[in-house]
Design a protein around this motif. Structure first.
Motif, PDB file in Angstrom:
ATOM      1  N   VAL A   1     -14.876   1.181 -16.199  1.00  0.00           N
ATOM      2  CA  VAL A   1     -13.977   0.047 -16.414  1.00  0.00           C
ATOM      3  C   VAL A   1     -14.366  -0.718 -17.667  1.00  0.00           C
ATOM      4  O   VAL A   1     -13.523  -1.028 -18.525  1.00  0.00           O
ATOM      5  N   LEU A   2     -15.634  -1.040 -17.800  1.00  0.00           N
ATOM      6  CA  LEU A   2     -16.089  -1.836 -18.943  1.00  0.00           C
ATOM      7  C   LEU A   2     -15.926  -1.087 -20.258  1.00  0.00           C
ATOM      8  O   LEU A   2     -15.567  -1.686 -21.285  1.00  0.00           O
ATOM      9  N   GLU A   3     -16.149   0.221 -20.246  1.00  0.00           N
ATOM     10  CA  GLU A   3     -15.970   1.000 -21.464  1.00  0.00           C
ATOM     11  C   GLU A   3     -14.494   1.055 -21.853  1.00  0.00           C
ATOM     12  O   GLU A   3     -14.143   0.976 -23.041  1.00  0.00           O
ATOM     13  N   ASP A   4     -13.624   1.173 -20.862  1.00  0.00           N
ATOM     14  CA  ASP A   4     -12.180   1.178 -21.110  1.00  0.00           C
ATOM     15  C   ASP A   4     -11.737  -0.146 -21.732  1.00  0.00           C
ATOM     16  O   ASP A   4     -11.023  -0.170 -22.746  1.00  0.00           O
ATOM     17  N   VAL A   5     -12.175  -1.256 -21.147  1.00  0.00           N
ATOM     18  CA  VAL A   5     -11.807  -2.572 -21.678  1.00  0.00           C
ATOM     19  C   VAL A   5     -12.384  -2.757 -23.072  1.00  0.00           C
ATOM     20  O   VAL A   5     -11.711  -3.264 -23.990  1.00  0.00           O
ATOM     21  N   ARG A   6     -13.622  -2.356 -23.264  1.00  0.00           N
ATOM     22  CA  ARG A   6     -14.251  -2.488 -24.575  1.00  0.00           C
ATOM     23  C   ARG A   6     -13.457  -1.751 -25.659  1.00  0.00           C
ATOM     24  O   ARG A   6     -13.175  -2.310 -26.728  1.00  0.00           O
ATOM     25  N   GLN A   7     -13.103  -0.521 -25.395  1.00  0.00           N
ATOM     26  CA  GLN A   7     -12.377   0.270 -26.392  1.00  0.00           C
ATOM     27  C   GLN A   7     -11.031  -0.364 -26.727  1.00  0.00           C
ATOM     28  O   GLN A   7     -10.632  -0.417 -27.902  1.00  0.00           O
ATOM     29  N   ASN A   8     -10.328  -0.854 -25.714  1.00  0.00           N
ATOM     30  CA  ASN A   8      -9.027  -1.475 -25.961  1.00  0.00           C
ATOM     31  C   ASN A   8      -9.163  -2.779 -26.734  1.00  0.00           C
ATOM     32  O   ASN A   8      -8.380  -3.061 -27.647  1.00  0.00           O
ATOM     33  N   LEU A   9     -10.124  -3.599 -26.372  1.00  0.00           N
ATOM     34  CA  LEU A   9     -10.319  -4.858 -27.089  1.00  0.00           C
ATOM     35  C   LEU A   9     -10.684  -4.602 -28.551  1.00  0.00           C
ATOM     36  O   LEU A   9     -10.194  -5.289 -29.459  1.00  0.00           O
ATOM     37  N   MET A  10     -11.525  -3.620 -28.789  1.00  0.00           N
ATOM     38  CA  MET A  10     -11.947  -3.338 -30.158  1.00  0.00           C
ATOM     39  C   MET A  10     -10.819  -2.730 -30.982  1.00  0.00           C
ATOM     40  O   MET A  10     -10.785  -2.874 -32.208  1.00  0.00           O
TER      41      MET A  10
END
Length: 348
Positions: A130-139
């Motif tokens: 979940v956190l990696e998914d959110v990180r990639q989208n935010l970046m």
């Protein structure tokens, strides 16, 4: 976030909109357009800016696609909503059933309900994923926010979220929700991203959460802003937050807040510089009117004039509601409250 089972049918639209010259300065700071079909023609003619929320694994890509197609009209928001946090695993598990039994400690008390629910539940996803998914989208989107994330003590889990009127006896453990929102808050602080937050029946827990984040992250936390969306806090609780946390704003919607007269008291109590407006709606063709309805309510409560045209020359002291809300939004986007006191140790 609102859905079919929690939208008030008593909302009365005023069905009057100002000219496009005014509407282009209006921001719907929280909505869910990807929860329904989005006609391209409506998006092409959309006169306001939308902050489009994601809530679970299935809609992160939908929000990403919408923001890519309409970069001048959509601010994407990526995150995992508390209603779906039981789908997220904090610890290793051997089977889907084992995970959900770990989540719902009282599953053995309701064996038939649990088995009926289990059929509709997805395979769990790990918090790390979940956190990696959110990180990639935010970046991928420099202006993107974290959202919709939050805590909710009132929501019962439906058997099937695609048809959510039939509810189970299960509630997602609050400690589980906290673990997931704090991990997402940590990511927002790390990346310097503003946050759209859901808080229901969690007033004291919300204050304590903000206190922990401010103490944990210090200046990093004060560089970002947080909006409590469709805010249902009591006026006194809001005033406590407003005094203690200079980076917290609130927004209101007719979809949720119009059910209670409390929202007018909340608007009256709130600093004029911390108010934002939203639709919290899922049908794109209604977002404009519903956001404008809330603009008019704020204007009425605060005694602010409503702009009939943007070309009017008005002194700052007599600014209309749209100009004031637009200024608040720009302040929210800008963030950065470093240098202001973080009053964690003050008495409540």
């Amino acid at each position: 976030m609102c859905s079919d089972h929690d939208i008030s049918d008593t909302v009365s639209h005023r069905d009057t909109l100002p000219p496009p010259s005014v509407l282009r300065h209006v921001v719907d700071v929280h909505c869910h357009p990807t929860d329904s079909e989005i006609p391209v023609k409506i998006m092409d003619n959309l006169p306001i800016t939308l902050c489009a929320m994601s809530t679970r694994q299935a809609d992160q890509g939908l929000v990403r696609d919408l923001a890519t197609a309409f970069p001048d009209k959509v601010i994407p928001c990526f995150g995992y909503h508390p209603w779906f946090t039981h789908w997220i695993s904090l610890v290793p598990y051997e089977s889907k059933e084992e995970h959900y039994r770990w989540i719902f400690k009282d599953a053995d008390k309701h064996p038939e309900a649990f088995q009926k629910l289990l059929v509709h539940l997805p395979e769990p996803v790990t918090l790390q994923t979940v956190l990696e998914d959110v990180r990639q989208n935010l970046m991928a989107f420099p202006k993107a926010m974290l959202g919709e994330v939050g805590i909710d003590r009132a929501s019962r889990v439906p058997y099937d979220f695609s048809s959510p009127k039939e509810l189970t006896p299960f509630i997602i453990p609050f400690e589980h929700q906290l673990a997931i929102i704090e991990a997402q808050f940590d990511l927002a602080a790390e990346l310097g991203r503003n946050i759209s937050m859901h808080s229901v029946k969690s007033q004291q827990a919300t204050i304590e959460l903000f206190d922990r984040m401010a103490e944990k992250h210090g200046e990093r936390w004060m560089k970002i802003n947080l909006d409590i969306h469709s805010c249902s806090l009591s006026p006194q609780t809001w005033l406590n937050i407003e005094k203690r946390h200079s980076n917290v704003f609130l927004s209101l919607s007719t979809a949720v807040n119009s059910r209670s007269p409390n929202h007018r008291e909340l608007i009256a109590a709130c600093s004029s510089h911390r108010i934002l407006v939203e639709s919290d709606f899922y049908q794109i063709d209604e977002c404009v009117q519903r956001t404008w309805d809330m603009v008019l309510i704020v204007a009425e409560v605060k005694g602010w004039p409503v702009e009939a045209a943007w070309e009017e020359v008005i002194e700052d002291s007599q600014s209309g509601v749209v100009r004031r809300l637009e200024k608040n939004w720009r302040k929210f986007v800008q963030g950065c409250h470093v240098g202001l006191e973080i009053p964690i140790s003050s008495n409540r």
